[in-house]
Write a protein that holds these residues in place. Structure first.
Motif, PDB file in Angstrom:
ATOM      1  N   ALA A 106       0.831  -1.210   0.000  1.00  0.00           N
ATOM      2  CA  ALA A 106       0.000   0.000   0.000  1.00  0.00           C
ATOM      3  C   ALA A 106       0.863   1.257   0.000  1.00  0.00           C
ATOM      4  CB  ALA A 106      -0.939  -0.014   1.202  1.00  0.00           C
ATOM      5  N   GLU A 107       2.029   1.166   0.644  1.00  0.00           N
ATOM      6  CA  GLU A 107       2.930   2.323   0.727  1.00  0.00           C
ATOM      7  C   GLU A 107       3.535   2.689  -0.627  1.00  0.00           C
ATOM      8  OE1 GLU A 107       2.114   0.442   4.362  1.00  0.00           O
ATOM      9  OE2 GLU A 107       3.196  -0.448   2.681  1.00  0.00           O
ATOM     10  N   ASP A 108       3.399   1.816  -1.620  1.00  0.00           N
ATOM     11  CA  ASP A 108       3.909   2.110  -2.959  1.00  0.00           C
ATOM     12  C   ASP A 108       2.935   2.943  -3.782  1.00  0.00           C
ATOM     13  OD1 ASP A 108       5.131  -1.249  -2.930  1.00  0.00           O
ATOM     14  OD2 ASP A 108       6.319   0.578  -2.630  1.00  0.00           O
ATOM     15  N   THR A 109       1.750   3.178  -3.255  1.00  0.00           N
ATOM     16  CA  THR A 109       0.761   3.982  -3.955  1.00  0.00           C
ATOM     17  C   THR A 109       1.280   5.393  -4.182  1.00  0.00           C
ATOM     18  OG1 THR A 109      -1.118   2.718  -3.108  1.00  0.00           O
ATOM     19  CG2 THR A 109      -1.545   4.982  -3.810  1.00  0.00           C
ATOM     20  N   ALA A 110       1.313   5.807  -5.445  1.00  0.00           N
ATOM     21  CA  ALA A 110       1.856   7.130  -5.790  1.00  0.00           C
ATOM     22  C   ALA A 110       1.730   7.344  -7.290  1.00  0.00           C
ATOM     23  CB  ALA A 110       3.329   7.226  -5.393  1.00  0.00           C
ATOM     24  N   MET A 111       2.007   8.570  -7.689  1.00  0.00           N
ATOM     25  CA  MET A 111       2.198   8.863  -9.105  1.00  0.00           C
ATOM     26  C   MET A 111       3.670   8.577  -9.407  1.00  0.00           C
ATOM     27  SD  MET A 111       0.609   9.951 -11.831  1.00  0.00           S
ATOM     28  CE  MET A 111      -0.702  11.082 -11.394  1.00  0.00           C
ATOM     29  N   TYR A 112       3.920   7.813 -10.447  1.00  0.00           N
ATOM     30  CA  TYR A 112       5.277   7.437 -10.811  1.00  0.00           C
ATOM     31  C   TYR A 112       5.702   8.192 -12.068  1.00  0.00           C
ATOM     32  CZ  TYR A 112       5.485   3.726  -7.367  1.00  0.00           C
ATOM     33  OH  TYR A 112       5.524   3.025  -6.183  1.00  0.00           O
ATOM     34  N   TYR A 113       6.917   8.739 -12.013  1.00  0.00           N
ATOM     35  CA  TYR A 113       7.465   9.536 -13.104  1.00  0.00           C
ATOM     36  C   TYR A 113       8.785   8.950 -13.578  1.00  0.00           C
ATOM     37  CZ  TYR A 113       4.342  13.078 -11.106  1.00  0.00           C
ATOM     38  OH  TYR A 113       3.254  13.771 -10.613  1.00  0.00           O
ATOM     39  N   CYS A 114       9.032   9.023 -14.865  1.00  0.00           N
ATOM     40  CA  CYS A 114      10.366   8.722 -15.353  1.00  0.00           C
ATOM     41  C   CYS A 114      11.072  10.040 -15.685  1.00  0.00           C
ATOM     42  CB  CYS A 114      10.343   7.804 -16.567  1.00  0.00           C
ATOM     43  SG  CYS A 114       9.586   8.482 -18.052  1.00  0.00           S
ATOM     44  N   ALA A 115      12.388  10.003 -15.646  1.00  0.00           N
ATOM     45  CA  ALA A 115      13.183  11.201 -15.872  1.00  0.00           C
ATOM     46  C   ALA A 115      14.484  10.833 -16.565  1.00  0.00           C
ATOM     47  CB  ALA A 115      13.468  11.907 -14.556  1.00  0.00           C
ATOM     48  N   ALA A 116      15.060  11.811 -17.245  1.00  0.00           N
ATOM     49  CA  ALA A 116      16.313  11.588 -17.971  1.00  0.00           C
ATOM     50  C   ALA A 116      17.200  12.819 -17.847  1.00  0.00           C
ATOM     51  CB  ALA A 116      16.034  11.287 -19.438  1.00  0.00           C
TER      52      ALA A 116
ATOM     53  N   TYR B  18      17.107  15.972 -12.437  1.00  0.00           N
ATOM     54  CA  TYR B  18      16.993  15.517 -13.818  1.00  0.00           C
ATOM     55  C   TYR B  18      16.369  16.613 -14.660  1.00  0.00           C
ATOM     56  CZ  TYR B  18      18.174  10.689 -12.617  1.00  0.00           C
ATOM     57  OH  TYR B  18      18.823   9.553 -12.211  1.00  0.00           O
ATOM     58  N   HIS B  19      16.805  16.661 -15.906  1.00  0.00           N
ATOM     59  CA  HIS B  19      16.338  17.757 -16.771  1.00  0.00           C
ATOM     60  C   HIS B  19      14.981  17.454 -17.403  1.00  0.00           C
ATOM     61  CE1 HIS B  19      16.869  21.369 -19.149  1.00  0.00           C
ATOM     62  NE2 HIS B  19      16.494  20.693 -20.225  1.00  0.00           N
ATOM     63  N   TYR B  20      14.781  16.223 -17.838  1.00  0.00           N
ATOM     64  CA  TYR B  20      13.556  15.867 -18.550  1.00  0.00           C
ATOM     65  C   TYR B  20      12.685  14.970 -17.673  1.00  0.00           C
ATOM     66  CZ  TYR B  20      16.200  17.502 -22.587  1.00  0.00           C
ATOM     67  OH  TYR B  20      16.941  18.259 -23.460  1.00  0.00           O
ATOM     68  N   TRP B  21      11.386  15.263 -17.695  1.00  0.00           N
ATOM     69  CA  TRP B  21      10.422  14.514 -16.887  1.00  0.00           C
ATOM     70  C   TRP B  21       9.198  14.163 -17.706  1.00  0.00           C
ATOM     71  CZ3 TRP B  21      11.144  13.212 -11.719  1.00  0.00           C
ATOM     72  CH2 TRP B  21      12.256  13.770 -11.105  1.00  0.00           C
ATOM     73  N   GLY B  22       8.637  12.975 -17.403  1.00  0.00           N
ATOM     74  CA  GLY B  22       7.366  12.618 -17.990  1.00  0.00           C
ATOM     75  C   GLY B  22       6.218  13.178 -17.164  1.00  0.00           C
ATOM     76  N   GLN B  23       4.999  12.874 -17.595  1.00  0.00           N
ATOM     77  CA  GLN B  23       3.801  13.391 -16.935  1.00  0.00           C
ATOM     78  C   GLN B  23       3.308  12.483 -15.815  1.00  0.00           C
ATOM     79  OE1 GLN B  23       2.366  16.505 -17.550  1.00  0.00           O
ATOM     80  NE2 GLN B  23       4.357  16.659 -18.556  1.00  0.00           N
ATOM     81  N   GLY B  24       3.791  11.277 -15.765  1.00  0.00           N
ATOM     82  CA  GLY B  24       3.449  10.379 -14.668  1.00  0.00           C
ATOM     83  C   GLY B  24       2.383   9.363 -15.001  1.00  0.00           C
ATOM     84  N   THR B  25       2.397   8.263 -14.247  1.00  0.00           N
ATOM     85  CA  THR B  25       1.374   7.236 -14.340  1.00  0.00           C
ATOM     86  C   THR B  25       1.032   6.804 -12.914  1.00  0.00           C
ATOM     87  OG1 THR B  25       0.773   5.105 -15.353  1.00  0.00           O
ATOM     88  CG2 THR B  25       3.049   5.335 -14.600  1.00  0.00           C
ATOM     89  N   GLN B  26      -0.245   6.672 -12.624  1.00  0.00           N
ATOM     90  CA  GLN B  26      -0.703   6.409 -11.267  1.00  0.00           C
ATOM     91  C   GLN B  26      -0.640   4.923 -10.945  1.00  0.00           C
ATOM     92  OE1 GLN B  26      -1.671   8.612  -8.802  1.00  0.00           O
ATOM     93  NE2 GLN B  26      -1.892   6.831  -7.439  1.00  0.00           N
ATOM     94  N   VAL B  27      -0.100   4.629  -9.772  1.00  0.00           N
ATOM     95  CA  VAL B  27      -0.096   3.270  -9.229  1.00  0.00           C
ATOM     96  C   VAL B  27      -0.845   3.292  -7.902  1.00  0.00           C
ATOM     97  CG1 VAL B  27       1.335   1.428  -8.266  1.00  0.00           C
ATOM     98  CG2 VAL B  27       2.056   2.615 -10.359  1.00  0.00           C
ATOM     99  N   THR B  28      -1.839   2.426  -7.803  1.00  0.00           N
ATOM    100  CA  THR B  28      -2.628   2.337  -6.578  1.00  0.00           C
ATOM    101  C   THR B  28      -2.619   0.900  -6.090  1.00  0.00           C
ATOM    102  OG1 THR B  28      -4.071   4.135  -7.319  1.00  0.00           O
ATOM    103  CG2 THR B  28      -4.872   2.744  -5.523  1.00  0.00           C
ATOM    104  N   VAL B  29      -2.191   0.714  -4.850  1.00  0.00           N
ATOM    105  CA  VAL B  29      -2.105  -0.617  -4.253  1.00  0.00           C
ATOM    106  C   VAL B  29      -3.051  -0.666  -3.063  1.00  0.00           C
ATOM    107  CG1 VAL B  29      -0.587  -2.372  -3.288  1.00  0.00           C
ATOM    108  CG2 VAL B  29       0.308  -0.720  -4.945  1.00  0.00           C
ATOM    109  N   SER B  30      -3.948  -1.636  -3.072  1.00  0.00           N
ATOM    110  CA  SER B  30      -4.924  -1.725  -1.987  1.00  0.00           C
ATOM    111  C   SER B  30      -4.904  -3.090  -1.326  1.00  0.00           C
ATOM    112  CB  SER B  30      -6.325  -1.427  -2.526  1.00  0.00           C
ATOM    113  OG  SER B  30      -6.661  -2.353  -3.538  1.00  0.00           O
TER     114      SER B  30
END
Length: 121
Positions: free
Chosen positions: A88-98, A109-121
């Motif tokens: 459950a503690e992994d629940t967050a918006m996840y971003y990649c960066a370069a 990091y200079h470049y960032w994505g917009q994110g993808t949501q991960v929800t753990v229940s």
């Protein structure tokens, strides 16, 4: 035009797995250090995992060591994060960066994505 696009997020039960992908456009990932970061509501963004340009060195946050694996596919120009034994503690918006210079779990990091949501229940 440099762009990072994450995918693969979703809802999963505790103990399950997800694989996040980050597609890069406009630059070759081989020239960059790459990272995954996450931000939960009300918390600061934190580094999850990072990988050096040639893949020889990887970095992991203490909370995900042994459960998450970062990898990249240069032919696909993509970055991945395999997440196992999710909690459950992994629940967050996840971003990649370069970044072409900085590497590690810091946020410089200079470049960032917009994110993808991960929800753990």
């Amino acid at each position: 035009h440099v762009q990072l696009v994450e995918s693969g997020g979703g809802s999963v039960q505790a103990g399950g797995s997800l694989r996040l992908s980050c597609a890069a456009a406009g630059f070759p990932l081989t020239d960059y250090c790459l990272g995954w970061f996450r931000q939960a509501p009300g918390k600061e963004r934190e580094g999850v995992a990072a990988i050096y340009r040639n893949g020889a060195v990887t970095y992991y946050g203490d909370s995900v060591k042994g459960r998450f694996t970062i990898s990249h596919d240069h032919a696909k120009n993509a970055l991945f994060l395999q997440m196992n034994r999710l909690q459950a503690e992994d629940t967050a918006m996840y971003y990649c960066a370069a970044d072409s210079f900085f590497c590690g779990l810091g946020l410089s990091y200079h470049y960032w994505g917009q994110g993808t949501q991960v929800t753990v229940s």
